[in-house]
Each structure stands twice: as C-alpha cells, then as structure tokens.
Design a protein around this motif. Structure first.
Motif, mmCIF file in Angstrom:
data_model
loop_
_atom_site.group_PDB
_atom_site.id
_atom_site.type_symbol
_atom_site.label_atom_id
_atom_site.label_comp_id
_atom_site.label_asym_id
_atom_site.label_seq_id
_atom_site.Cartn_x
_atom_site.Cartn_y
_atom_site.Cartn_z
ATOM 1 N N LYS A 181 0.845 -1.201 0.000
ATOM 2 C CA LYS A 181 0.000 0.000 0.000
ATOM 3 C C LYS A 181 0.878 1.248 0.000
ATOM 4 O O LYS A 181 1.956 1.254 0.596
ATOM 5 N N THR A 213 -1.742 3.978 4.258
ATOM 6 C CA THR A 213 -1.491 3.307 5.536
ATOM 7 C C THR A 213 -1.673 4.288 6.694
ATOM 8 O O THR A 213 -2.327 3.972 7.694
ATOM 9 N N GLU A 216 -5.383 5.158 7.182
ATOM 10 C CA GLU A 216 -6.127 4.072 7.820
ATOM 11 C C GLU A 216 -5.802 3.976 9.306
ATOM 12 O O GLU A 216 -6.692 3.731 10.120
ATOM 13 N N ARG A 217 -4.547 4.173 9.677
ATOM 14 C CA ARG A 217 -4.179 4.156 11.098
ATOM 15 C C ARG A 217 -4.841 5.318 11.832
ATOM 16 O O ARG A 217 -5.321 5.163 12.959
ATOM 17 N N GLU A 244 2.195 4.699 1.368
ATOM 18 C CA GLU A 244 2.405 5.165 2.750
ATOM 19 C C GLU A 244 1.260 6.066 3.206
ATOM 20 O O GLU A 244 0.801 5.969 4.347
#
Length: 177
Positions: free
Chosen positions: A3, A8, A11-12, A5
């Motif tokens: 994915k 990611t 999503e976090r 960066e």
C-alpha cells in the motif's frame, strides 16, 4: 504490491479516531453518578413518609425507584458494551465481579438490550400514569389526551423492538453477506 504510505497512515488515523468516543463514555459515567444522586434524593425524600403512605403511593414510589435503576442499568450496558464494541476491550482480568455478559454483547445484542430497557422504562412510566388516575393528591388533573399519547409512544417502542428482533432474526437466517 504494498500500500502507499499515505493510505497506511490514513487508515491508522481513521482507526485511532475511535478514541474520540472515550470522552462520551466518560460523560455517561457522570450521567450515572447524576442518576445515582437522584435515586438517593428520592429515597431520602420518601423514607420518612413510609409509615403514612397508602399502598398505591408506596407502589408509585417503588416504581419510580425501579425506573431509575433500569435507566442506570441501561447506562451500564451502553457504557460497557459500547466501549468494548467500538473503542477497546476492557482489560480488567477475570474478576469474580465481572458481569457474565461483558465482552459477549455484540452490536445486535446491544441494540436489543437497549430497546428492551426502553420498553420496560416506558411501561413503568405508563403504569405510574394509570395508577395516578383519580388518586387523591395527584400532581396534575387527569389528562386523557396526555395518556393517549403515552400509550401510543409506548406501543411505538414495543413495535420497534419487535421489528428490530425480526430484522436480527432474518439477518441471522440469511447468513453473513
């Protein structure tokens, strides 16, 4: 292919946003404390009157206290189940005081417990209103229109509960999508 960066991190961040609910659950703890104060205030108010109360008056007092305790139970269910379902698991160990339902109530179960509590609270309130009809010293004169609307609202809660249960039953029969 890994994915990007930015995806990611997004999503976090999105996942971490669940912690924005934590202050709301803390607010529910404050609400439970407020409800406890009201319960104690009602108990202290009626305790000295217990020897001069009629049976009907004592039943109304008991129904009021039951109503408050059901509202407190509802708050606990929402606090524990909501926090565990939407924020984080409660890590309190295997305490003997831990209610058996904790950690096992999913969103569907939470929804059913909520509507069942609301129906019970509404039913108790309605019963109190029926018992006050023609009671000496009633706070307000009998209002037929008011009682009519209370019955309609209560039946709306009951029908909503039945429909929610039916939807959950149908959903369970069709399997997961």
């Amino acid at each position: 292919m890994p994915k990007p960066e930015i995806e990611t991190r997004f999503e976090r961040g999105l996942f971490a946003s669940r912690w924005l609910m934590a202050p709301m659950y803390l607010g529910l703890v404050v609400s439970l404390a407020m409800l406890t104060i009201v319960f104690i205030r009602e108990l202290i108010y009626y305790l000295p009157q217990v020897f001069v109360m009629s049976a009907e008056q004592s039943i109304l007092v008991v129904l009021t206290l039951i109503d408050l305790s059901l509202a407190g139970n509802l708050l606990l269910i929402v606090m524990f189940s909501g926090y565990e379902n939407f924020v984080s698991k409660l890590d309190i160990g295997d305490s003997v005081d831990r209610p058996s339902w904790m950690g096992t109530v999913d969103f569907s179960g939470l929804k059913m417990k909520l509507i069942a509590s609301i129906v019970a609270i509404s039913g108790i309130h309605l019963l109190k209103q029926f018992m006050e009809i023609g009671a000496p010293g009633a706070e307000a004169p009998f209002n037929e229109n008011h009682l009519y609307w209370l019955v309609i609202i209560h039946l709306t809660f009951v029908i909503s509960g039945v429909l929610l249960a039916l939807m959950d039953w149908l959903s369970a029969r069709t399997g997961k999508h």
